[in-house]
Write a protein that holds these residues in place. Structure first.
Motif, PDB file in Angstrom:
ATOM      1  N   ASN A   1      11.079  13.285  18.482  1.00 41.95           N
ATOM      2  CA  ASN A   1      12.085  12.388  19.058  1.00 41.95           C
ATOM      3  C   ASN A   1      13.482  12.694  18.524  1.00 41.95           C
ATOM      4  OD1 ASN A   1      10.119  11.040  20.535  1.00 41.95           O
ATOM      5  ND2 ASN A   1       9.745   9.518  18.937  1.00 41.95           N
ATOM      6  N   LEU A   2      13.577  12.980  17.223  1.00 43.96           N
ATOM      7  CA  LEU A   2      14.878  13.285  16.633  1.00 43.96           C
ATOM      8  C   LEU A   2      15.460  14.577  17.201  1.00 43.96           C
ATOM      9  CD1 LEU A   2      14.140  12.334  12.913  1.00 43.96           C
ATOM     10  CD2 LEU A   2      15.777  11.193  14.435  1.00 43.96           C
ATOM     11  N   VAL A   3      14.606  15.585  17.367  1.00 43.83           N
ATOM     12  CA  VAL A   3      15.064  16.858  17.942  1.00 43.83           C
ATOM     13  C   VAL A   3      15.550  16.654  19.375  1.00 43.83           C
ATOM     14  CG1 VAL A   3      14.293  19.127  18.715  1.00 43.83           C
ATOM     15  CG2 VAL A   3      13.676  18.318  16.442  1.00 43.83           C
TER      16      VAL A   3
ATOM     17  N   TYR B   1       6.897  22.103  13.530  1.00 43.74           N
ATOM     18  CA  TYR B   1       6.263  22.232  12.217  1.00 43.74           C
ATOM     19  C   TYR B   1       7.180  22.979  11.255  1.00 43.74           C
ATOM     20  CZ  TYR B   1       3.085  23.435   8.474  1.00 43.74           C
ATOM     21  OH  TYR B   1       2.519  23.574   7.229  1.00 43.74           O
ATOM     22  N   GLY B   2       7.960  23.934  11.760  1.00 45.77           N
ATOM     23  CA  GLY B   2       8.900  24.657  10.912  1.00 45.77           C
ATOM     24  C   GLY B   2       9.935  23.717  10.302  1.00 45.77           C
ATOM     25  N   ILE B   3      10.418  22.753  11.096  1.00 47.04           N
ATOM     26  CA  ILE B   3      11.376  21.768  10.588  1.00 47.04           C
ATOM     27  C   ILE B   3      10.714  20.886   9.530  1.00 47.04           C
ATOM     28  CG2 ILE B   3      12.808  19.786  11.222  1.00 47.04           C
ATOM     29  CD1 ILE B   3      13.083  21.063  14.010  1.00 47.04           C
ATOM     30  N   TYR B   4       9.514  20.403   9.845  1.00 46.01           N
ATOM     31  CA  TYR B   4       8.790  19.534   8.903  1.00 46.01           C
ATOM     32  C   TYR B   4       8.488  20.270   7.598  1.00 46.01           C
ATOM     33  CZ  TYR B   4       4.869  16.936   6.911  1.00 46.01           C
ATOM     34  OH  TYR B   4       4.029  16.257   6.061  1.00 46.01           O
ATOM     35  N   HIS B   5       8.059  21.528   7.709  1.00 42.20           N
ATOM     36  CA  HIS B   5       7.730  22.311   6.515  1.00 42.20           C
ATOM     37  C   HIS B   5       8.968  22.501   5.638  1.00 42.20           C
ATOM     38  CE1 HIS B   5       5.568  25.127   4.011  1.00 42.20           C
ATOM     39  NE2 HIS B   5       6.482  26.056   4.218  1.00 42.20           N
TER      40      HIS B   5
ATOM     41  N   HIS C   1      12.504  19.055   0.067  1.00 40.46           N
ATOM     42  CA  HIS C   1      12.650  17.617  -0.233  1.00 40.46           C
ATOM     43  C   HIS C   1      13.923  17.054   0.407  1.00 40.46           C
ATOM     44  CE1 HIS C   1       9.366  18.114  -3.068  1.00 40.46           C
ATOM     45  NE2 HIS C   1      10.030  19.113  -3.635  1.00 40.46           N
ATOM     46  N   LYS C   2      14.093  17.331   1.691  1.00 38.87           N
ATOM     47  CA  LYS C   2      15.271  16.881   2.415  1.00 38.87           C
ATOM     48  C   LYS C   2      14.880  15.981   3.581  1.00 38.87           C
ATOM     49  CE  LYS C   2      18.276  20.845   1.401  1.00 38.87           C
ATOM     50  NZ  LYS C   2      19.071  21.950   1.987  1.00 38.87           N
ATOM     51  N   GLU C   3      15.839  15.148   4.000  1.00 33.32           N
ATOM     52  CA  GLU C   3      15.666  14.339   5.190  1.00 33.32           C
ATOM     53  C   GLU C   3      16.053  15.164   6.422  1.00 33.32           C
ATOM     54  OE1 GLU C   3      14.343  11.350   5.259  1.00 33.32           O
ATOM     55  OE2 GLU C   3      14.098  11.398   3.067  1.00 33.32           O
ATOM     56  N   PHE C   4      15.721  14.646   7.596  1.00 36.08           N
ATOM     57  CA  PHE C   4      15.993  15.370   8.838  1.00 36.08           C
ATOM     58  C   PHE C   4      17.485  15.689   8.990  1.00 36.08           C
ATOM     59  CE2 PHE C   4      17.014  15.550  13.356  1.00 36.08           C
ATOM     60  CZ  PHE C   4      16.088  16.473  13.812  1.00 36.08           C
ATOM     61  N   ASP C   5      18.355  14.710   8.635  1.00 38.16           N
ATOM     62  CA  ASP C   5      19.797  14.907   8.783  1.00 38.16           C
ATOM     63  C   ASP C   5      20.340  16.003   7.877  1.00 38.16           C
ATOM     64  OD1 ASP C   5      19.954  12.933  10.687  1.00 38.16           O
ATOM     65  OD2 ASP C   5      20.409  11.337   9.249  1.00 38.16           O
ATOM     66  N   GLN C   6      19.557  16.379   6.839  1.00 38.56           N
ATOM     67  CA  GLN C   6      20.017  17.407   5.906  1.00 38.56           C
ATOM     68  C   GLN C   6      19.563  18.807   6.306  1.00 38.56           C
ATOM     69  OE1 GLN C   6      18.178  15.142   2.520  1.00 38.56           O
ATOM     70  NE2 GLN C   6      20.170  15.479   1.551  1.00 38.56           N
ATOM     71  N   ILE C   7      18.755  18.908   7.364  1.00 37.22           N
ATOM     72  CA  ILE C   7      18.295  20.217   7.857  1.00 37.22           C
ATOM     73  C   ILE C   7      19.232  20.648   8.978  1.00 37.22           C
ATOM     74  CG2 ILE C   7      16.389  21.511   8.868  1.00 37.22           C
ATOM     75  CD1 ILE C   7      15.793  20.506   6.074  1.00 37.22           C
TER      76      ILE C   7
END
Length: 749
Positions: A215-217, A257-261, A267-273
């Motif tokens: 959903n975020l993507v 899965y690449g984003i989640y991995h 040890h980052k949140e989604f906004d930090q990727i």
């Protein structure tokens, strides 16, 4: 796609939704050998699977069609596509591999046979079945690399339709896919198989995280695409101004899965990727790759230590590309990949881009060709698996060797040795060859002497110093990181004490089967077949492994019974004494008359097993009259009996003839002292599982520099089984001591 009427000579006309390419084959020139083989395979599979349906409710033939289409899209030849249609007929119908060979040739038979599960064979555990499936698949893979590509296509379509299976089965299949098949697709370089297998596994193993990231993507897609288009415009303009005409410059989204991995790893949140998408530049030559890199670094600021040259130093799966991370005009990091079209094809299709099966009329050239020889990991895997008999150990070793190698070190002669991150000098030595590891007496890194537990870094030049008088030390088990190196060290100790292990294995079988006739049994063809079923060449190899504790006596006896039943179907009705096995089987099934109470002397009275000593059937016991809970059954040596008045004691004994008691289990508390290493608890629990022993409680206590203390509560049927289980654990290499918590007995190694 269209709906076409398919005509079968042996079945009524049916309608099936099929792809256009298959329809063209069915209606095309049947004198074309390519079309003919595909059509015959499809019609044969169609007729055999008619009346079978998948969990989704669709006709079963839809699955083989989908697998064949995936293989065709990879550029597979007619034999591969035919195998895609036929890969389930041996398992799900009465057709044999011999019939497949007669109808479609030896190559198609080999492909079908290799991907067929071993569901018609008996194994002592699910783990053993899984290990044997993989073992068989990799052996066949060395003969024909197409085997694993067919298997990957089969697994990918099954993952696409996993939603129709029960949740527990979904998780089991997804876990295996994530741990084995996705890394295998990566090892073969079939990238678009890899990412889809990873995403689908992620969907079922962690559905909440999967949906959140999805959903975020989706929410930020428009903003991300705008930034990428801006970068592409700048890159195209700069390249064209220098006379470089790229074949393609396009955005490359990162899979879920690449984003989640990356979030988990860093040890980052989604906004930090920030690098959830990148840019891929495809040019014509190697020279243009490096010129394009200079353009990118001139247009954007490169981030230090984020450049990788996989052109000069390709990955083991032949992957080549330049990777660099830059900061774009919006101040966000962006990964850019630069490669030639040939490199891109290899990155997308992997081994499929290197098949040599269509060379100059040589249809049998299905072994690893000169290009595929670069897949040294497969050769090493096949070499390592020869000595891996334990199912859990084999699967663990397989997982380790399928994952990406993160560190690249060099021999003094410049040979590249890929290693897992954290690998030590010991791992390096055994990665070169087992004999190099076994004879190592020291090592130098970058010309400086180093300890054997020294971790190796990217670019290190490692020199292994060997001596004919050197041999492994048990301390090396603490230095090695990879299961393969640890296994090689253990294998050396097993071989160096081979005679002792053979004698011990013989002794263990003698206790189970009796001495009479054992020698003749060990020399018989039956025992040779048992050894082969256990993946050993000779009976002595089987005995040595039994003595070392690599396999259990119950596994050997189970195989022996299976073989005996095949040769003597009526073994239960034969007289006692014909063979040790016949005696064992007859005693097992003999009906014994006895009363229904497991303990003699308290018939009709309420009783319970004392928690202080927890006696087992077969041990000396005594009854104690209590005020509330009836008769308490204690071990005769229980220290608490010293405070009990004599008038409250009742003589009792176990009723060995009670059939009910033979199906009952009794809890026993044990404490195990073991070398503190990763996986020791798992190995112990695996050994107990092989014996069908339930573990109702487990705990581990560790202290730096001291052995690990493992507390277990196990459920056993009697004292004999308990002693046998204790011996099986004692035989494990890292076990120092075992004791029964009640202190009634102590078993020291």
């Amino acid at each position: 796609m269209n709906t076409t009427t398919l005509i079968s000579e042996t079945k009524p006309v049916k309608k099936l939704h099929i792809p256009n390419w298959l329809n063209n084959c069915l209606t095309g020139d049947q004198n074309d050998p390519h079309n003919s083989l595909i059509c015959r395979a499809f019609n044969f599979a169609y007729s055999l699977h008619e009346g079978q349906y998948r969990k989704s409710g669709e006709p079963y033939i839809a699955h083989p069609v989908a697998v064949a289409e995936l293989l065709r899209d990879l550029g597979g030849d007619s034999e591969m596509i035919a195998a895609g249609f036929l890969h389930d007929v041996v398992e799900d119908t009465e057709i044999t591999c011999e019939e497949i060979e007669t109808l479609f040739g030896a190559n198609v038979r080999q492909l079908v046979e290799a991907v067929t599960k071993l569901s018609k064979y008996n194994f002592s555990s699910k783990k053993e079945r899984q290990a044997e499936n993989f073992r068989r698949m990799f052996v066949a893979m060395a003969q024909d690399i197409r085997v694993i590509v067919v298997k990957l296509a089969d697994r990918l379509h099954n993952m696409r339709t996993l939603e129709f299976l029960p949740p527990e089965k979904q998780r089991l299949i997804a876990e295996e896919t994530k741990e084995i098949f996705a890394p295998l697709a990566n090892r073969l370089g079939i990238w678009h198989f890899k990412w889809e297998l990873e995403d689908l596994s992620f969907k079922y193993l962690n559905p909440i995280a999967y949906n959140n990231i999805k959903n975020l993507v989706s929410e930020r897609r428009k903003d991300r695409e705008g930034r990428i288009e801006n970068v592409i415009a700048i890159v195209n303009h700069r390249l064209n101004s220098l006379g470089i005409n790229p074949i393609e410059v396009k955005g490359r989204p990162k899979h879920l899965y690449g984003i989640y991995h990356k979030m988990e790893l860093q040890h980052k949140e989604f906004d930090q990727i920030y690098d959830m998408a990148g840019v891929r530049i495809i040019v014509n030559t190697n020279d243009e790759c490096y010129r394009a890199l200079a353009v990118v670094h001139d247009a954007f600021r490169p981030i230090p230590r984020r450049f990788k040259d996989y052109i000069g130093l390709p990955k083991p799966n032949l992957y080549q590309s330049l990777h660099t991370t830059v900061v774009n005009s919006n101040g966000r990091p962006l990964e850019i990949q630069i490669r030639t079209l040939e490199m891109h094809n290899i990155a997308e299709y992997g081994i499929a881009a290197h098949w040599k099966y269509k060379e100059a009329g040589n249809s049998n050239n299905t072994h690893l060709s000169s290009d595929e020889e670069k897949f040294t990991w497969l050769r090493q895997l096949l070499d390592w698996q020869k000595d891996l008999k334990d199912a859990q150990e084999y699967v663990d070793n397989l997982k380790e060797n399928l994952f990406d190698d993160d560190v690249y070190a060099f021999t003094p002669k410049g040979e590249v040795i890929p290693l897992t991150r954290g690998a030590t000098v010991v791992d390096f030595a055994y990665r070169i060859h087992s004999e190099v590891g076994n004879r190592m007496k020291g090592a130098r890194i970058n010309s400086k002497w180093c300890p054997l537990d020294q971790s190796i870094q990217n670019g290190d030049i490692v020199e292994i110093i060997t001596s004919n008088n050197s041999h492994p030390s048990l301390d090396w088990l603490n230095y090695a990181v990879t299961p393969s190196a640890k296994n090689r060290i253990r294998q050396w100790y097993k071989r160096s004490h081979r005679d002792e292990n053979i004698a011990r294995g013989r002794e263990l079988l003698e206790k189970e089967l009796g001495k009479n006739g054992l020698e003749s049994l060990l020399k018989s063809d039956t025992m040779q077949k048992v050894a082969q079923k256990c993946n050993f060449v000779k009976v002595d190899d089987l005995l040595a492994s039994l003595g070392y504790g690599e396999i259990t006596c119950m596994q050997v006896i189970s195989r022996l019974r299976e073989e005996n039943k095949q040769q003597q179907p009526e073994v239960k009705t034969q007289p006692l004494g014909e063979t040790p096995l016949a005696t064992t089987v007859t005693k097992t099934y003999k009906e014994i008359n006895g009363n229904k109470y497991p303990i003699c002397g308290i018939e009709g009275l309420m009783y319970h097993i004392a928690g202080c000593c927890r006696p087992l059937p077969g041990e000396n016991i005594i009854g104690v009259v209590t005020n509330i809970r009836g008769i308490s059954i204690h071990h005769l040596d229980c220290p608490n009996l010293s405070t009990i008045p004599g008038e409250r004691l009742i003589p009792v004994s176990w009723n060995s003839g009670d059939s009910k008691s033979r199906n009952s289990t009794y809890p026993v508390d044990i404490v195990i002292e073991a070398l503190d290493r990763v996986g020791i608890l798992r190995d112990i629990l695996g050994r107990l599982t092989d014996q069908n022993i339930n573990v109702s409680n487990a705990g581990v206590k560790t202290d730096f520099g001291k052995p690990a203390l493992i507390s277990l509560t196990i459920d056993v049927q009697n004292a004999t089984q308990f002693r046998y289980v204790i011996n099986q654990i004692k035989n494990m290499s890292d076990i120092l001591n075992i004791r029964r918590v009640s202190e009634v007995s102590s078993i020291n190694k």
